[in-house]
Design an enzyme around this catalytic site. Structure first.
Site, PDB file in Angstrom:
ATOM      1  N   ASP A 107      -7.234   1.570   8.233  1.00 35.55           N
ATOM      2  CA  ASP A 107      -7.155   1.809   6.791  1.00 35.55           C
ATOM      3  C   ASP A 107      -6.470   0.656   6.077  1.00 35.55           C
ATOM      4  O   ASP A 107      -6.901   0.209   5.022  1.00 35.55           O
ATOM      5  CB  ASP A 107      -6.355   3.089   6.517  1.00 35.55           C
ATOM      6  CG  ASP A 107      -7.279   4.290   6.398  1.00 35.55           C
ATOM      7  OD1 ASP A 107      -8.507   4.083   6.481  1.00 35.55           O
ATOM      8  OD2 ASP A 107      -6.755   5.409   6.223  1.00 35.55           O
ATOM      9  N   ASP A 127      -3.270  -0.966  10.552  1.00 35.50           N
ATOM     10  CA  ASP A 127      -4.302  -0.119  11.162  1.00 35.50           C
ATOM     11  C   ASP A 127      -5.619  -0.295  10.408  1.00 35.50           C
ATOM     12  O   ASP A 127      -5.719  -1.137   9.514  1.00 35.50           O
ATOM     13  CB  ASP A 127      -3.855   1.355  11.177  1.00 35.50           C
ATOM     14  CG  ASP A 127      -3.668   1.888   9.761  1.00 35.50           C
ATOM     15  OD1 ASP A 127      -3.894   1.124   8.797  1.00 35.50           O
ATOM     16  OD2 ASP A 127      -3.295   3.062   9.622  1.00 35.50           O
ATOM     17  N   GLU A 142       0.836  -1.186   0.000  1.00 34.87           N
ATOM     18  CA  GLU A 142       0.000   0.000   0.000  1.00 34.87           C
ATOM     19  C   GLU A 142       0.881   1.250   0.000  1.00 34.87           C
ATOM     20  O   GLU A 142       1.712   1.434   0.878  1.00 34.87           O
ATOM     21  CB  GLU A 142      -0.873  -0.083   1.262  1.00 34.87           C
ATOM     22  CG  GLU A 142      -1.452   1.191   1.734  1.00 34.87           C
ATOM     23  CD  GLU A 142      -1.920   1.079   3.202  1.00 34.87           C
ATOM     24  OE1 GLU A 142      -1.715   0.032   3.854  1.00 34.87           O
ATOM     25  OE2 GLU A 142      -2.474   2.058   3.674  1.00 34.87           O
ATOM     26  N   ASP A 197      -0.563  -1.558   6.054  1.00 36.58           N
ATOM     27  CA  ASP A 197      -0.398  -1.049   7.409  1.00 36.58           C
ATOM     28  C   ASP A 197      -1.250  -1.842   8.387  1.00 36.58           C
ATOM     29  O   ASP A 197      -2.318  -2.326   8.030  1.00 36.58           O
ATOM     30  CB  ASP A 197      -0.852   0.423   7.476  1.00 36.58           C
ATOM     31  CG  ASP A 197       0.110   1.336   6.739  1.00 36.58           C
ATOM     32  OD1 ASP A 197       1.251   0.896   6.477  1.00 36.58           O
ATOM     33  OD2 ASP A 197      -0.288   2.474   6.428  1.00 36.58           O
TER      34      ASP A 197
END
Ligand code: 0RA
Length: 644
Positions: free
Chosen positions: A515, A513, A433, A511
């Protein structure tokens, strides 16, 4: 194998070889594998016997209990396995059923026993692969019991009490010397199968209890499944978060040439086709003659209706088979007396006669439905026309993908940092990403065998996009070209070709997290809908970057969850905690050490436990309705049942 067997390898010894020793010697031949899947198959096998009893009309309740020690009990309220003397074998019928391969269904010749597939090998196989199995039969006012170890009876059947009940209970402890995995049953996996079985066998109550875990109120984790509408409810369950086009699920039930055929289907506003097929309660992942029969019947009937209605007169091009199935969710369930299973995972039905039986049954039933429900019929034909138009747009977009591949010498996307080795089996590609994390990964990787493809931001949600939009999408196109996967052949414009796959490991690295996990799900959705073969072949992985770095003086350790983090802090006697919010916060060396180095990293291989359940989860996660998605995400840390 004993000496005796080796020396006279005739008809008798083949019989002998089919015995319990052979099951223990070659367990995979009987249960598919000796991993997690095979272990869970033991439960399905025992439950199948009770389901057979229910299908014969003698039983309406089946309870599955995962005991505290990971033994499993399956109890039903059927007639009870007969305990009387078996004339030929000279022992009780119960002992014959439990200790002789393939003896299970020989009493009831009219039942649809399964042969060749992974189920239906008989409860004796489970017995052979258990350190201890206890059969309890409630019958004729008495409780009968017999125990076995590794398939051998420990004592003759005895009575241990009196009862008003009827039924059979089997408790087994899987043999940990046979399985290459811990004897630890996954509740969700078993629960999913029990739910599926309840849809496939309406009117049968199936409960599952997990005695290893308690809920907030102090009760054992428990679920009860009872479907009164069978496949209709199954389809509603699968499509709960999709918008239905017709007034209700179209349900059909009939018999052709002695083959019972049941179908439930509904059209929704999505663009994907979700067909799930079953033979004798077994999910035929690879399809087969019943599925092709369904497709043929559907296409034929709808085409005829559409032509007759005059709605096609303005269409300038032909309608293809696919167009009839866009936005279609359907379950096809047939019962076949002697099924032939083929294919890589033995989940493809081969019986020729089934194809025409299903096709005829579907044609007749659907013709009637369309005639009786003209409003629904019109909606369906309009959807088909729309699909045909979209397919034309998509084929143009696809041609562009192909043309680009050929034009730009080798056709690799510019932002791909390829690896230097070319043997796909040794090579990996990381889908990363964002450009900045992509840069770090590029520095950190082993460039011999690791390629990096940075993806910009959120990729397209293919669950909500029409096909041509997907093929026009820059990130999606770069995935096709980088991976070397193409779409479309002379015969089939939608056929996927993965034979030139350039990397056998495709690793999604996002990541850690919210998102990141959203992007991860978007990419997974893409693979599930557009390159499912890669998922089925086990090529898709998700990387697991650490969540924390704990530092104290010169000491440093990574943690992947809160528990480990606390343990490290304790071990260090304090320290500072750095929370990694994104891959970008790690330097190249850290990223290599924790996430990319094959010797150190953890990665999750994506597997599909149940295509139907995966389909449901993806449509829910990525579809229009927000509340169920939120609820699901709140309840599940990762992808429940898609077992990453
Ligand atoms: C054959 C004959 C009869 C019962 C069963 C099989 C039977 C097998 C299993 C396996 C699990 N649960 C089961 N329940 C029943 C009975 C025939 C009779 O009573 O006449």
């Amino acid at each position: 194998m004993s000496e005796e067997n080796k020396n006279n390898y005739g008809a008798d010894s083949i019989q002998a070889l089919e015995g319990m020793e052979h099951v223990r010697m070659r367990p995979s031949m009987y249960i598919g594998d000796v991993g997690v899947r095979g272990l869970h198959h033991l439960v399905y096998e025992v439950v199948d016997n009770s389901i057979d009893e229910a299908m014969a009309g003698h039983c309406d309740t089946i309870s599955v209990i995962i005991n505290e020690d990971n033994s499993v009990s399956v109890k039903d309220n059927g007639r009870g396995i007969p305990v009387g003397m078996h004339k030929k074998e000279g022992v009780s019928a119960l002992e014959v059923v439990m200790t002789k391969i393939g003896a299970g269904g020989k009493f009831d010749k009219d039942s649809y026993k399964v042969s060749g597939g992974l189920h239906g090998v008989g409860v004796s196989v489970v017995n052979a692969l258990s350190t201890l199995l206890k059969a309890t039969v409630y019958r004729d006012g008495k409780v009968w019991e017999q125990e076995y170890s590794k398939g051998k009876a420990l004592y003759p059947v005895k009575t241990v009490g009196e009862t008003d009940e009827r039924g059979t209970m089997v408790t087994f402890m899987a043999d940990d010397t046979i399985f290459q995995t811990e004897i630890d049953f996954n509740y969700d996996t078993l629960s999913m199968r029990m739910r599926e079985l309840s849809f496939l066998n309406q009117g049968v109550t199936i409960t599952i209890t997990d005695k290893r875990r308690k809920d907030d109120e102090g009760n054992f984790v428990f679920e009860k499944f009872l479907s009164t509408e069978g496949l209709t409810e199954f389809v509603r369950y699968l499509d709960a978060t999709r918008e239905q086009l017709t007034s209700d699920v179209i349900a059909m039930e009939g018999e052709k040439n002695g083959i019972p055929v049941e179908v439930a289907m509904v059209y929704n506003t999505s663009y994907s086709e979700n067909l799930h097929s079953y033979v004798n309660n077994i999910n035929t992942h690879e399809g087969g003659t019943h599925l092709s029969g369904f497709r043929r019947g559907l296409t034929h009937t709808l085409k005829k209706y559409a032509e007759k209605s005059g709605m096609l007169s303005k269409l300038k091009f032909d309608i293809a088979g696919d167009d009839f199935r866009e936005g279609l969710t359907a379950i096809i369930s047939v019962k076949v007396a002697e099924p032939q299973f083929e294919g890589q995972t033995k989940t493809k039905l081969g019986n020729r006669e089934v194809s025409s039986a299903v096709s005829q049954a579907v044609s007749e039933m659907l013709t009637n439905y369309l005639e009786e429900n003209p409003d629904d019929a019109k909606i369906i034909v309009q959807k088909v026309i729309l699909a045909a138009q979209a397919r034309h747009a998509a084929s143009k977009a696809r041609e562009m993908v192909q043309r680009k591949t050929v034009m730009s010498g080798g056709g690799l996307p510019g932002k791909l940092s390829d690896c230097s080795w070319s043997d796909p089996e040794k090579c990996e590609i990381f889908l990363v990403e964002g450009d900045s994390a992509g840069g770090t990964a590029k520095q950190g990787r082993d460039r011999n065998f690791q390629a990096i493809l940075p993806l910009r931001g959120k990729i397209l949600n293919v669950e909500k996009a029409m096909q041509h939009k997907a093929f026009e999408n820059e990130e999606i196109r770069s995935m096709y070209t980088a991976l070397g996967v193409t779409v479309g052949t002379e015969e089939d414009p939608r056929a996927l070709n993965v034979s030139k796959l350039r990397y056998h490991k495709v690793v999604i690295m996002c990541d850690a997290d919210v998102d990141g996990s959203h992007i991860e799900t978007l990419i997974l959705t893409f693979f599930f809908r557009y390159m499912r073969e890669l998922v089925e072949n086990g090529n898709i992985y998700v990387a697991a970057p650490p969540l924390y770095l704990v530092k104290k003086g010169k000491k440093r350790e990574y943690a992947w969850n809160d528990e480990d983090r606390d343990a490290i802090v304790k071990k260090f006697g304090g320290g500072t905690i750095q929370r990694y919010k994104g891959l970008g916060e790690m330097n190249a060396v850290q990223l290599w050490d924790t996430t990319m180095n094959p010797a150190e990293r953890t990665m999750y291989q994506i597997k599909i436990e149940s295509a139907a359940e995966a389909d449901r989860v993806f449509s829910m996660l990525m579809g229009d309705e927000v509340p169920p998605r939120r609820k699901f995400i709140e309840e599940n840390a990762t992808y429940a049942n898609i077992d990453i």
